[in-house]
Design a protein around this motif. Sequence first.
Motif, PDB file in Angstrom:
ATOM      1  N   GLU A  51     -79.544  40.255  37.329  1.00 20.29           N
ATOM      2  CA  GLU A  51     -80.119  41.575  37.587  1.00 20.29           C
ATOM      3  C   GLU A  51     -79.009  42.500  38.069  1.00 20.29           C
ATOM      4  O   GLU A  51     -78.335  42.215  39.064  1.00 20.29           O
ATOM      5  CB  GLU A  51     -81.247  41.499  38.608  1.00 20.29           C
ATOM      6  CG  GLU A  51     -81.945  42.834  38.813  1.00 20.29           C
ATOM      7  CD  GLU A  51     -83.273  42.718  39.530  1.00 20.29           C
ATOM      8  OE1 GLU A  51     -83.735  43.735  40.083  1.00 20.29           O
ATOM      9  OE2 GLU A  51     -83.852  41.610  39.530  1.00 20.29           O
ATOM     10  N   ARG A  52     -78.836  43.614  37.367  1.00 18.79           N
ATOM     11  CA  ARG A  52     -77.762  44.560  37.673  1.00 18.79           C
ATOM     12  C   ARG A  52     -78.279  45.735  38.499  1.00 18.79           C
ATOM     13  O   ARG A  52     -79.387  46.229  38.261  1.00 18.79           O
ATOM     14  CB  ARG A  52     -77.135  45.092  36.377  1.00 18.79           C
ATOM     15  CG  ARG A  52     -76.545  44.029  35.464  1.00 18.79           C
ATOM     16  CD  ARG A  52     -76.139  44.665  34.156  1.00 18.79           C
ATOM     17  NE  ARG A  52     -75.733  43.697  33.145  1.00 18.79           N
ATOM     18  CZ  ARG A  52     -74.475  43.448  32.797  1.00 18.79           C
ATOM     19  NH1 ARG A  52     -73.496  44.112  33.384  1.00 18.79           N
ATOM     20  NH2 ARG A  52     -74.197  42.571  31.864  1.00 18.79           N
ATOM     21  N   VAL A  61     -78.538  47.605  30.231  1.00 16.39           N
ATOM     22  CA  VAL A  61     -79.576  46.601  30.460  1.00 16.39           C
ATOM     23  C   VAL A  61     -79.552  46.206  31.929  1.00 16.39           C
ATOM     24  O   VAL A  61     -78.528  45.739  32.433  1.00 16.39           O
ATOM     25  CB  VAL A  61     -79.358  45.357  29.572  1.00 16.39           C
ATOM     26  CG1 VAL A  61     -80.447  44.331  29.838  1.00 16.39           C
ATOM     27  CG2 VAL A  61     -79.350  45.759  28.099  1.00 16.39           C
ATOM     28  N   LYS A  82     -82.388  34.863  41.527  1.00 13.76           N
ATOM     29  CA  LYS A  82     -81.698  35.736  40.587  1.00 13.76           C
ATOM     30  C   LYS A  82     -80.267  35.987  41.062  1.00 13.76           C
ATOM     31  O   LYS A  82     -79.988  35.989  42.260  1.00 13.76           O
ATOM     32  CB  LYS A  82     -82.429  37.071  40.449  1.00 13.76           C
ATOM     33  CG  LYS A  82     -83.705  36.995  39.623  1.00 13.76           C
ATOM     34  CD  LYS A  82     -84.213  38.387  39.297  1.00 13.76           C
ATOM     35  CE  LYS A  82     -85.385  38.311  38.322  1.00 13.76           C
ATOM     36  NZ  LYS A  82     -85.856  39.671  37.937  1.00 13.76           N
ATOM     37  N   GLU A 114     -81.790  43.970  33.478  1.00 13.97           N
ATOM     38  CA  GLU A 114     -82.110  42.559  33.673  1.00 13.97           C
ATOM     39  C   GLU A 114     -81.800  41.780  32.408  1.00 13.97           C
ATOM     40  O   GLU A 114     -82.077  42.218  31.307  1.00 13.97           O
ATOM     41  CB  GLU A 114     -83.581  42.384  34.047  1.00 13.97           C
ATOM     42  CG  GLU A 114     -83.931  42.958  35.408  1.00 13.97           C
ATOM     43  CD  GLU A 114     -85.330  42.588  35.850  1.00 13.97           C
ATOM     44  OE1 GLU A 114     -85.689  41.405  35.747  1.00 13.97           O
ATOM     45  OE2 GLU A 114     -86.067  43.495  36.282  1.00 13.97           O
ATOM     46  N   GLU A 115     -81.216  40.592  32.611  1.00 12.03           N
ATOM     47  CA  GLU A 115     -80.857  39.713  31.498  1.00 12.03           C
ATOM     48  C   GLU A 115     -80.999  38.280  31.977  1.00 12.03           C
ATOM     49  O   GLU A 115     -80.074  37.712  32.567  1.00 12.03           O
ATOM     50  CB  GLU A 115     -79.428  39.993  31.033  1.00 12.03           C
ATOM     51  CG  GLU A 115     -78.945  39.094  29.908  1.00 12.03           C
ATOM     52  CD  GLU A 115     -77.448  39.250  29.660  1.00 12.03           C
ATOM     53  OE1 GLU A 115     -76.880  38.335  29.053  1.00 12.03           O
ATOM     54  OE2 GLU A 115     -76.862  40.259  30.094  1.00 12.03           O
ATOM     55  N   GLY A 116     -82.183  37.697  31.757  1.00  9.91           N
ATOM     56  CA  GLY A 116     -82.416  36.349  32.251  1.00  9.91           C
ATOM     57  C   GLY A 116     -82.361  36.311  33.767  1.00  9.91           C
ATOM     58  O   GLY A 116     -83.076  37.039  34.455  1.00  9.91           O
ATOM     59  N   ARG A 168     -74.067  29.041  30.339  1.00 10.64           N
ATOM     60  CA  ARG A 168     -74.023  30.068  29.319  1.00 10.64           C
ATOM     61  C   ARG A 168     -73.282  29.508  28.118  1.00 10.64           C
ATOM     62  O   ARG A 168     -72.636  28.455  28.225  1.00 10.64           O
ATOM     63  CB  ARG A 168     -73.286  31.337  29.820  1.00 10.64           C
ATOM     64  CG  ARG A 168     -74.157  32.245  30.675  1.00 10.64           C
ATOM     65  CD  ARG A 168     -73.378  33.446  31.164  1.00 10.64           C
ATOM     66  NE  ARG A 168     -74.255  34.317  31.927  1.00 10.64           N
ATOM     67  CZ  ARG A 168     -74.871  35.382  31.443  1.00 10.64           C
ATOM     68  NH1 ARG A 168     -74.695  35.714  30.178  1.00 10.64           N
ATOM     69  NH2 ARG A 168     -75.659  36.124  32.201  1.00 10.64           N
TER      70      ARG A 168
END
Length: 348
Positions: free
Chosen positions: A138-139, A131, A120, A133-135, A66
């Motif tokens: 996954e939350r 949000v 993931k 999903e972010e790349g 990141r």
Amino acid sequence: MTTPHALALRRIAVQIQSLTNGEAPHARFYSADNEPPRIPPAVRYDRSTRPMVADAVAAERVLRVRRGVYVEPSPMDRPFDAEFLAQVRGVVEALSTEYWVSHTAAARLHGLWTFRDPGKVHVTQERNPCVKEEGRLERHWTRALPARDKTVLGDVPVTTLERTIVDVACSAPLPCAVVTATSGFRAGAVPAVVERILDERAGGRGVVQARRVMELCDPDCAAPGEALVRLAAIEGALPLPQVQVPVAIPTGTAWLDVGWPVIKAGLEFDGAVKFSGAFGNPAAARDHQAVRAAGLEQAGWSVESVVWAESLDFQALQEQVQGFYRRAVARSARAETRRRGVVVSAGT
């Protein structure tokens, strides 16, 4: 009144206890359980370390996961795992809200088996995220994660074995769910706690499948491939196979991964590691396998092998297992006919 899923969980508890008590010695000798991996620490990145980090990136000693987050991957046999763990560290460093790594990501951190996991990084949190999903991230959201379902691996908050099993059983495709649950119970998950979590989530998404997963998994399966072959037989509407079937051969006892003793038919799951040299001389391993195969044939057993490449498409694996069983039934019938002919001839 005892419910079907409660009976299934009690059966699983008995199976696990038999493993612990040593009543199934094959589980000790054929175990493929993984040690929990170590999540690599982040490499410190600031103005003073920037040149050193830049050199390390150029030399491919560290991985940028990141912005401002770099990781030195651990020397592991499977690069996919190393890359996944680096991504976990990237997520950990980036999150500011309270979270717990969960679902298949938690399964891998616990050292459990998964099947066709896309890698993931799942996290569960107690605030509904804007949000989901972010790349690779996954939350998941829950109103309140009980303290019973929380633990820590290294310095990373993770869901417990029992909660992880239920999360995967509710959300993953059936083959992955069964493989992970099988591994989780082998790793020591408590069936009563799993049952309690399922009861608390009654009526929720995926719980019907999760209860079925608990009925389908068998902790006696000593490797993910064995669990997949057994599941393929069940989903193919074949008679329930036994796992780790003992067969007496001239050199001792051969343990077949999955089999049907009534028709003397068995399937072996052969991983690439068997003849890789990791467990001794590959030539010696092949010689041993040849002697073993000859002994099984002499004992009247029909045995075929399944390899990883044949299991990636579960539907194709199911058809392969069904085809083997049909051939084995026909072979058994022919052998019985010959035997009866010999008996009749001897009688006359």
